[in-house]
Scaffold this motif. Structure first.
Motif, PDB file in Angstrom:
ATOM      1  N   TYR A  32      19.441  73.509  29.712  1.00  0.00           N
ATOM      2  CA  TYR A  32      20.496  73.153  28.779  1.00  0.00           C
ATOM      3  C   TYR A  32      20.782  71.660  29.014  1.00  0.00           C
ATOM      4  O   TYR A  32      20.819  71.213  30.156  1.00  0.00           O
ATOM      5  CB  TYR A  32      21.786  73.931  29.038  1.00  0.00           C
ATOM      6  N   PHE A  34      23.250  68.176  27.841  1.00  0.00           N
ATOM      7  CA  PHE A  34      24.506  67.776  27.228  1.00  0.00           C
ATOM      8  C   PHE A  34      24.682  66.260  27.350  1.00  0.00           C
ATOM      9  O   PHE A  34      24.230  65.640  28.314  1.00  0.00           O
ATOM     10  CB  PHE A  34      25.703  68.426  27.943  1.00  0.00           C
ATOM     11  N   TRP A  35      25.404  65.707  26.393  1.00  0.00           N
ATOM     12  CA  TRP A  35      25.939  64.357  26.512  1.00  0.00           C
ATOM     13  C   TRP A  35      27.446  64.431  26.283  1.00  0.00           C
ATOM     14  O   TRP A  35      27.912  65.081  25.337  1.00  0.00           O
ATOM     15  CB  TRP A  35      25.329  63.411  25.486  1.00  0.00           C
ATOM     16  N   TYR A  36      28.152  63.731  27.176  1.00  0.00           N
ATOM     17  CA  TYR A  36      29.604  63.621  27.071  1.00  0.00           C
ATOM     18  C   TYR A  36      29.985  62.147  27.007  1.00  0.00           C
ATOM     19  O   TYR A  36      29.288  61.279  27.554  1.00  0.00           O
ATOM     20  CB  TYR A  36      30.295  64.228  28.296  1.00  0.00           C
ATOM     21  N   LEU A  46      32.668  66.368  24.694  1.00  0.00           N
ATOM     22  CA  LEU A  46      31.296  66.741  24.375  1.00  0.00           C
ATOM     23  C   LEU A  46      30.838  66.025  23.115  1.00  0.00           C
ATOM     24  O   LEU A  46      31.491  66.099  22.078  1.00  0.00           O
ATOM     25  CB  LEU A  46      31.206  68.247  24.178  1.00  0.00           C
ATOM     26  N   LYS A  49      24.784  68.837  22.339  1.00  0.00           N
ATOM     27  CA  LYS A  49      24.138  69.688  23.343  1.00  0.00           C
ATOM     28  C   LYS A  49      22.833  70.232  22.788  1.00  0.00           C
ATOM     29  O   LYS A  49      22.659  70.378  21.574  1.00  0.00           O
ATOM     30  CB  LYS A  49      25.063  70.832  23.734  1.00  0.00           C
ATOM     31  N   TYR A  50      21.908  70.513  23.694  1.00  0.00           N
ATOM     32  CA  TYR A  50      20.643  71.130  23.338  1.00  0.00           C
ATOM     33  C   TYR A  50      20.457  72.393  24.148  1.00  0.00           C
ATOM     34  O   TYR A  50      20.594  72.395  25.377  1.00  0.00           O
ATOM     35  CB  TYR A  50      19.473  70.180  23.614  1.00  0.00           C
ATOM     36  N   CYS A  91      25.344  62.210  30.961  1.00  0.00           N
ATOM     37  CA  CYS A  91      24.357  63.224  30.643  1.00  0.00           C
ATOM     38  C   CYS A  91      24.510  64.351  31.661  1.00  0.00           C
ATOM     39  O   CYS A  91      24.832  64.100  32.839  1.00  0.00           O
ATOM     40  CB  CYS A  91      22.957  62.613  30.725  1.00  0.00           C
TER      41      CYS A  91
ATOM     42  N   SER B 102      26.718  79.294  22.084  1.00  0.00           N
ATOM     43  CA  SER B 102      27.120  77.954  22.533  1.00  0.00           C
ATOM     44  C   SER B 102      26.757  77.697  23.981  1.00  0.00           C
ATOM     45  O   SER B 102      26.977  76.610  24.483  1.00  0.00           O
ATOM     46  CB  SER B 102      28.615  77.759  22.344  1.00  0.00           C
ATOM     47  N   THR B 105      28.787  75.697  27.858  1.00  0.00           N
ATOM     48  CA  THR B 105      29.299  74.347  27.689  1.00  0.00           C
ATOM     49  C   THR B 105      30.616  74.188  28.429  1.00  0.00           C
ATOM     50  O   THR B 105      31.501  75.036  28.313  1.00  0.00           O
ATOM     51  CB  THR B 105      29.514  74.045  26.205  1.00  0.00           C
TER      52      THR B 105
END
Lengths: 113, 117
Positions: A32, A34-36, A46, A49-50, A91, B102, B105
């Motif tokens: 998984y 993510f970029w924040y 957030l 996300k992938y 990231c 989701s 997260t």
């Protein structure tokens, strides 16, 4: 265990220029990702996300990121940067089967007028 | 509004004081986290709770004492802190089981700025 590297501590761009922030991860399977974004004095928000599927992910505020398995990368891009994009960008990578992600050290984006 | 609320936003305390940070999440999540963010340092995971049970304690000094009475509330009790404990303390929450659409997260609160004098 997974790990994530953000090679750039600071990035400086001019307003209106394009942006790419780098993120490399280490994980044995599809992670998984993510970029924040964190504005000064605020929490992390957030951006995108992938998890699976299309490797080009669209996020909020005009950002996108592309998952490249062959390069173990998940770089964040924006075609035209605005002064309000100046912030810290994080990231993060999450392992399937673990709910606790690992965050990179962050990249500070400075935008010149 | 992220669904994770932290109070107070700012706290100044002396080294002999006892204070608490509070976090509440309205997202129906079952995992909650405390992170510490100091200037020039990466994000540090302090504690994780899953269904009210502590699952992670990353060698945090005992002057920080977490409490999780239910899946929606998380506290960080502070006592006899040191000036180097001054930082932004971030609370976060996520699902911990299943991924649904989701995934797991993490959602963050706005943080509590702590200054120890």
């Amino acid at each position: 265990a997974q790990s994530v590297t953000q090679p750039d501590i600071h990035i400086t761009v001019s307003e209106g220029a394009s942006l790419e922030l780098r993120c490399n991860y280490s994980y044995g399977a599809t992670p998984y990702l993510f970029w924040y974004v964190q504005s000064p004095g605020q929490g992390l928000q957030l951006l995108l996300k992938y998890f699976s599927g299309d490797t080009l992910v669209q996020g909020i505020k005009g950002f996108e990121a592309e998952f490249k398995r062959s390069q173990s990368s998940f770089n964040l891009r924006k075609p035209s940067v605005h002064w309000s994009d100046a912030a810290e960008y994080f990231c993060a990578v999450g392992a399937r089967g673990s709910y606790i992600p690992t965050f990179g050290r962050g990249t500070s984006l400075i935008v010149h007028p | 509004e992220t669904g994770v609320t932290q109070t107070p936003r700012h706290l100044v305390m002396g080294m002999t004081n006892k204070k608490s940070l509070k976090c509440e999440q309205h997202l129906g999540h079952n995992a909650m986290y405390w992170y510490k963010q100091s200037a020039k340092k990466p994000l540090e995971l302090m504690f994780v709770y899953n269904f009210k049970e502590q699952t992670e304690n990353n060698s945090v000094p005992s002057r920080f004492s977490p409490e999780c009475p239910n899946s929606s509330h998380l506290f960080l009790h502070l006592h006899t802190l040191q000036p180097e404990d001054s930082a932004l303390y971030l609370c976060a929450s996520s699902q911990s089981s299943g991924t649904g659409g989701s995934g797991n997260t993490i959602y963050f609160g706005e943080g509590s700025w702590l200054t120890v004098v």
